[in-house]
Design an enzyme around this catalytic site. Structure first.
Site, PDB file in Angstrom:
ATOM      1  N   GLU A  14       5.424   5.004   6.629  1.00 33.74           N
ATOM      2  CA  GLU A  14       5.409   5.932   7.771  1.00 33.74           C
ATOM      3  C   GLU A  14       6.620   5.748   8.681  1.00 33.74           C
ATOM      4  O   GLU A  14       6.692   6.382   9.743  1.00 33.74           O
ATOM      5  CB  GLU A  14       4.141   5.729   8.609  1.00 33.74           C
ATOM      6  CG  GLU A  14       2.833   6.023   7.908  1.00 33.74           C
ATOM      7  CD  GLU A  14       2.247   4.787   7.234  1.00 33.74           C
ATOM      8  OE1 GLU A  14       2.956   3.762   7.179  1.00 33.74           O
ATOM      9  OE2 GLU A  14       1.102   4.851   6.763  1.00 33.74           O
ATOM     10  N   LYS A  16       7.415   2.756  10.092  1.00 33.65           N
ATOM     11  CA  LYS A  16       6.990   1.823  11.133  1.00 33.65           C
ATOM     12  C   LYS A  16       8.138   0.922  11.592  1.00 33.65           C
ATOM     13  O   LYS A  16       8.220   0.565  12.760  1.00 33.65           O
ATOM     14  CB  LYS A  16       5.860   0.916  10.610  1.00 33.65           C
ATOM     15  CG  LYS A  16       4.609   1.663  10.217  1.00 33.65           C
ATOM     16  CD  LYS A  16       3.587   0.741   9.599  1.00 33.65           C
ATOM     17  CE  LYS A  16       3.929   0.212   8.227  1.00 33.65           C
ATOM     18  NZ  LYS A  16       3.989   1.223   7.154  1.00 33.65           N
ATOM     19  N   LYS A  18      11.146   1.498  12.094  1.00 32.30           N
ATOM     20  CA  LYS A  18      11.972   2.098  13.150  1.00 32.30           C
ATOM     21  C   LYS A  18      11.312   1.915  14.518  1.00 32.30           C
ATOM     22  O   LYS A  18      11.979   1.595  15.503  1.00 32.30           O
ATOM     23  CB  LYS A  18      12.183   3.591  12.859  1.00 32.30           C
ATOM     24  CG  LYS A  18      12.900   4.273  13.990  1.00 32.30           C
ATOM     25  CD  LYS A  18      13.285   5.693  13.713  1.00 32.30           C
ATOM     26  CE  LYS A  18      13.838   6.277  15.003  1.00 32.30           C
ATOM     27  NZ  LYS A  18      14.293   7.641  14.875  1.00 32.30           N
ATOM     28  N   ASN A  38       5.718  -6.489  -0.973  1.00 35.90           N
ATOM     29  CA  ASN A  38       5.400  -5.120  -1.407  1.00 35.90           C
ATOM     30  C   ASN A  38       5.866  -4.115  -0.364  1.00 35.90           C
ATOM     31  O   ASN A  38       6.010  -2.930  -0.636  1.00 35.90           O
ATOM     32  CB  ASN A  38       3.899  -4.950  -1.688  1.00 35.90           C
ATOM     33  CG  ASN A  38       2.999  -5.505  -0.586  1.00 35.90           C
ATOM     34  OD1 ASN A  38       3.471  -6.156   0.327  1.00 35.90           O
ATOM     35  ND2 ASN A  38       1.708  -5.254  -0.698  1.00 35.90           N
ATOM     36  N   THR A  42      12.759   0.076   6.513  1.00 37.06           N
ATOM     37  CA  THR A  42      14.158   0.451   6.679  1.00 37.06           C
ATOM     38  C   THR A  42      14.458   0.597   8.162  1.00 37.06           C
ATOM     39  O   THR A  42      13.741   1.287   8.878  1.00 37.06           O
ATOM     40  CB  THR A  42      14.434   1.788   5.968  1.00 37.06           C
ATOM     41  OG1 THR A  42      14.017   1.662   4.610  1.00 37.06           O
ATOM     42  CG2 THR A  42      15.904   2.153   6.007  1.00 37.06           C
ATOM     43  N   GLN A 229       2.349  -1.689   5.062  1.00 42.73           N
ATOM     44  CA  GLN A 229       1.570  -0.657   4.348  1.00 42.73           C
ATOM     45  C   GLN A 229       0.878   0.264   5.370  1.00 42.73           C
ATOM     46  O   GLN A 229       1.248   0.259   6.533  1.00 42.73           O
ATOM     47  CB  GLN A 229       0.544  -1.257   3.394  1.00 42.73           C
ATOM     48  CG  GLN A 229       1.121  -1.960   2.177  1.00 42.73           C
ATOM     49  CD  GLN A 229       1.490  -3.391   2.426  1.00 42.73           C
ATOM     50  OE1 GLN A 229       0.729  -4.142   3.002  1.00 42.73           O
ATOM     51  NE2 GLN A 229       2.659  -3.790   1.991  1.00 42.73           N
ATOM     52  N   THR A 304      11.137   2.266  -1.012  1.00 42.31           N
ATOM     53  CA  THR A 304      12.152   1.303  -0.573  1.00 42.31           C
ATOM     54  C   THR A 304      12.173   0.100  -1.501  1.00 42.31           C
ATOM     55  O   THR A 304      13.231  -0.446  -1.803  1.00 42.31           O
ATOM     56  CB  THR A 304      11.818   0.811   0.865  1.00 42.31           C
ATOM     57  OG1 THR A 304      11.531   1.946   1.667  1.00 42.31           O
ATOM     58  CG2 THR A 304      12.943   0.032   1.479  1.00 42.31           C
ATOM     59  N   PRO A 309       9.616   7.701  -7.074  1.00 41.32           N
ATOM     60  CA  PRO A 309       9.484   8.902  -6.244  1.00 41.32           C
ATOM     61  C   PRO A 309       8.102   8.923  -5.609  1.00 41.32           C
ATOM     62  O   PRO A 309       7.114   8.607  -6.276  1.00 41.32           O
ATOM     63  CB  PRO A 309       9.643  10.066  -7.224  1.00 41.32           C
ATOM     64  CG  PRO A 309       9.683   9.481  -8.586  1.00 41.32           C
ATOM     65  CD  PRO A 309       9.775   7.980  -8.484  1.00 41.32           C
ATOM     66  N   ARG A 310       8.044   9.221  -4.323  1.00 42.49           N
ATOM     67  CA  ARG A 310       6.731   9.272  -3.656  1.00 42.49           C
ATOM     68  C   ARG A 310       6.084  10.629  -3.881  1.00 42.49           C
ATOM     69  O   ARG A 310       6.770  11.650  -3.931  1.00 42.49           O
ATOM     70  CB  ARG A 310       6.892   9.033  -2.148  1.00 42.49           C
ATOM     71  CG  ARG A 310       7.396   7.651  -1.843  1.00 42.49           C
ATOM     72  CD  ARG A 310       7.576   7.428  -0.347  1.00 42.49           C
ATOM     73  NE  ARG A 310       8.174   6.127  -0.099  1.00 42.49           N
ATOM     74  CZ  ARG A 310       9.108   5.878   0.811  1.00 42.49           C
ATOM     75  NH1 ARG A 310       9.556   6.839   1.592  1.00 42.49           N
ATOM     76  NH2 ARG A 310       9.598   4.664   0.952  1.00 42.49           N
ATOM     77  N   GLY A 420      14.907  11.672  12.928  1.00 43.43           N
ATOM     78  CA  GLY A 420      15.970  11.161  12.060  1.00 43.43           C
ATOM     79  C   GLY A 420      15.916   9.654  12.056  1.00 43.43           C
ATOM     80  O   GLY A 420      15.182   9.053  12.850  1.00 43.43           O
TER      81      GLY A 420
HETATM   82  P1  IMP Z   1       0.274  -3.835  -4.285  1.00 45.69           P
HETATM   83  O1  IMP Z   1       0.227  -3.992  -2.803  1.00 45.69           O
HETATM   84  O2  IMP Z   1       1.621  -4.133  -4.876  1.00 45.69           O
HETATM   85  O3  IMP Z   1      -0.838  -4.572  -4.951  1.00 45.69           O
HETATM   86  O4  IMP Z   1       0.018  -2.274  -4.623  1.00 45.69           O
HETATM   87  C1  IMP Z   1      -1.233  -1.646  -4.369  1.00 45.69           C
HETATM   88  C2  IMP Z   1      -1.040  -0.206  -3.905  1.00 45.69           C
HETATM   89  O5  IMP Z   1      -0.454  -0.212  -2.605  1.00 45.69           O
HETATM   90  C3  IMP Z   1      -0.100   0.619  -4.780  1.00 45.69           C
HETATM   91  O6  IMP Z   1      -0.533   1.969  -4.776  1.00 45.69           O
HETATM   92  C4  IMP Z   1       1.233   0.528  -4.049  1.00 45.69           C
HETATM   93  O7  IMP Z   1       2.073   1.619  -4.336  1.00 45.69           O
HETATM   94  C5  IMP Z   1       0.747   0.544  -2.623  1.00 45.69           C
HETATM   95  N1  IMP Z   1       1.678  -0.119  -1.702  1.00 45.69           N
HETATM   96  C6  IMP Z   1       1.859  -1.440  -1.540  1.00 45.69           C
HETATM   97  N2  IMP Z   1       2.781  -1.666  -0.592  1.00 45.69           N
HETATM   98  C7  IMP Z   1       3.181  -0.479  -0.158  1.00 45.69           C
HETATM   99  C8  IMP Z   1       4.116  -0.068   0.856  1.00 45.69           C
HETATM  100  O8  IMP Z   1       4.736  -0.872   1.553  1.00 45.69           O
HETATM  101  N3  IMP Z   1       4.264   1.276   1.007  1.00 45.69           N
HETATM  102  C9  IMP Z   1       3.547   2.175   0.295  1.00 45.69           C
HETATM  103  N4  IMP Z   1       2.662   1.840  -0.642  1.00 45.69           N
HETATM  104  C10 IMP Z   1       2.474   0.519  -0.862  1.00 45.69           C
END
Ligand code: IMP
Length: 442
Positions: A14, A16, A18, A38, A42, A229, A304, A309-310, A420
């Site tokens: 989202e 965050k 920034k 994970n 940015t 996350q 990131t 691709p999201r 931006g």
């Molecule tokens: P994990 O955290 O690597 O176990 O992934 C579990 C789920 O959370 C997956 O769908 C990942 O794409 C998602 N996920 C984990 N970290 C992020 C993040 O920082 N941004 C977006 N999705 C995340």
């Protein structure tokens, strides 16, 4: 002095980082309390782009103390790589960063397990789409206790002996989940040597962050809690099982950091002006079409961390209202508003239809969410470039109406809008009940 929290209300990404970066100058400490590498944050500042993963975004302000607490899972080579990358760019990383001795450590067996489990799940159509950073397996060992290592354990007598013992068990487990003849064989002696080396390098940063933060509360320090996350990925309250393995909603702040909830009064819920998701799991407002591609192109919606691709779609206000309530959000920040600028009409999901019934609450079971058909409310687009605006009052009427509409549905005021990636491309609502950072004019 109350603490401030920054929580993502969607499926992560989202922007965050920034908001944390913007608010850092008004705080003494920035605290990262869950998740691991994970996450990808940015931050664009002074024309430079920094991609942070585990290190709090406050590191870019040399006056701030950055704290990584015991709720985090930490992969030593990855945080060391991050430290080296920052040092190479002349960013201060020394006594301004403290890492908890309680943080759980990711080992090569966690990475292998994440990879192999996902590969198996793909073949039966049940993949979570993890980032393959070993996050889930490490948290599982944390809860299971017998095979877990906390950062402080790296410096204790008996570390090597425990690694040898756990490696035997892990090698045998990896054999059972790997395709025949393809099981990785982990070398305990190499792991001991590598992790002892990592430990030596990390030692100057390691401390008891629970005590440090509780002392900071007593000393009236200003703390900023940086969520990783998004709340829809919360292991207990998100779209289980398509979630991460930590409490990524506002509920995880207290357990992850050790700072009780009565301390933080301002909880900023960060939302993108539209929806995105990486990995598997239902996403009712997904637009797997030209609209989705338009959002992906303009929003540069590629992971990131993994560059995947999201998936892109409309704003899901049913989901965000749920996570705003769950996280105790007091204020909203709407990010990437400029990405919507070319659209004639913008849809917002304000209810679902599930099995022929209109529902305005977020379903607890993923199957119901999969069946949910979005009911949309249409907002008029503004169709002009807003990325150069710095004053809230200068936003086009339709953009203001869109933001106000989101705030109304979510039941919280929108006080920040971002148009931006740069710090300057941020606006604070007039009359917002807290001081914006000094360099941003409102
Ligand atoms: P994990 O955290 O690597 O176990 O992934 C579990 C789920 O959370 C997956 O769908 C990942 O794409 C998602 N996920 C984990 N970290 C992020 C993040 O920082 N941004 C977006 N999705 C995340």
């Amino acid at each position: 002095m109350p603490g401030t929290c920054v929580i993502g209300l969607q499926w992560g990404d989202e922007a965050k980082g920034k908001i944390v970066d913007l608010l850092t100058e008004n705080h003494d400490l920035v605290v990262r309390y869950q998740g691991g590498a994970n996450a990808g944050h940015t931050v664009v500042t002074g024309g430079q782009t920094y991609k942070l993963s585990l290190i709090p975004s406050g590191i870019l302000n040399p006056k701030v103390r950055n704290v990584i607490t015991g709720g985090v899972v930490l992969n030593p080579p990855s945080i060391l790589g991050e430290i080296d990358g920052l040092l190479a760019r002349d960013v201060r990383v020394d006594r301004n960063m403290v890492i908890s001795d309680r943080a759980h450590v990711i080992f090569p067996w966690h990475l292998e397990e994440d990879r192999l489990t996902e590969a198996r799940a793909v073949s039966c159509g049940e993949a979570i789409g993890t980032t393959q950073r070993g996050i889930g397996p490490c948290y599982r060992d944390k809860v299971g206790r017998v095979n877990a290592f906390r950062l402080g354990d790296l410096f204790r007598p008996g570390f090597a002996e425990r690694v040898r013992k756990v490696a035997v068990e892990k090698n045998s487990f990896l054999q059972t989940i790997a395709p025949a003849g393809d099981a990785p064989k982990l070398d305990a002696e190499k792991i001991i040597a590598d992790y002892s080396g990592y430990g030596e390098r990390l030692k100057p940063f390691v401390g008891d962050t629970t005590a440090l933060l509780l002392d900071a509360v007593d000393a009236d320090k200003r703390m900023l809690f940086e969520g990783a996350q998004g709340a829809l990925l919360d292991v207990d309250h998100g779209t289980y099982p398509y979630v991460t393995s930590s409490n990524s909603s506002g509920l995880g702040i207290a357990s992850g950091s050790g700072v009780p909830g009565s301390f933080y009064k301002r909880i900023i819920g960060v939302v993108k002006a539209y929806g995105t998701r990486v990995g598997g799991g239902p996403f009712p407002t997904e637009q797997d079409n030209d609209i989705g591609q338009h959002l992906r192109d303009l929003g540069n919606e590629y992971g990131t961390v993994t560059r995947r691709p999201r998936r892109c779609g409309w704003f899901d206000a049913v989901a965000a209202r749920y996570t705003a309530r769950l996280s105790g959000v007091t204020t909203l920040a709407v990010m990437l508003l400029d990405v919507l600028s070319e659209l004639k009409e913008i849809q917002v999901c304000t209810a679902y239809e599930i099995n022929g019934k209109r529902v305005e609450t977020f379903p607890s079971h993923v199957d119901d969410l999969r069946d949910a058909k979005p009911v949309y409310t249409t907002f008029a687009g503004w169709q002009q470039d807003i990325s150069n605006l710095t004053r809230w009052d200068d936003l086009p009427a339709n953009a203001k109406a869109y933001i106000a509409g989101l705030g109304k549905i979510l039941g919280r005021p929108v006080e920040i809008a971002s148009v931006g990636p740069d710090r300057a491309q941020t606006m604070f609502a007039p009359g917002a009940n807290w001081a914006p950072p000094t360099f941003v004019k409102s």
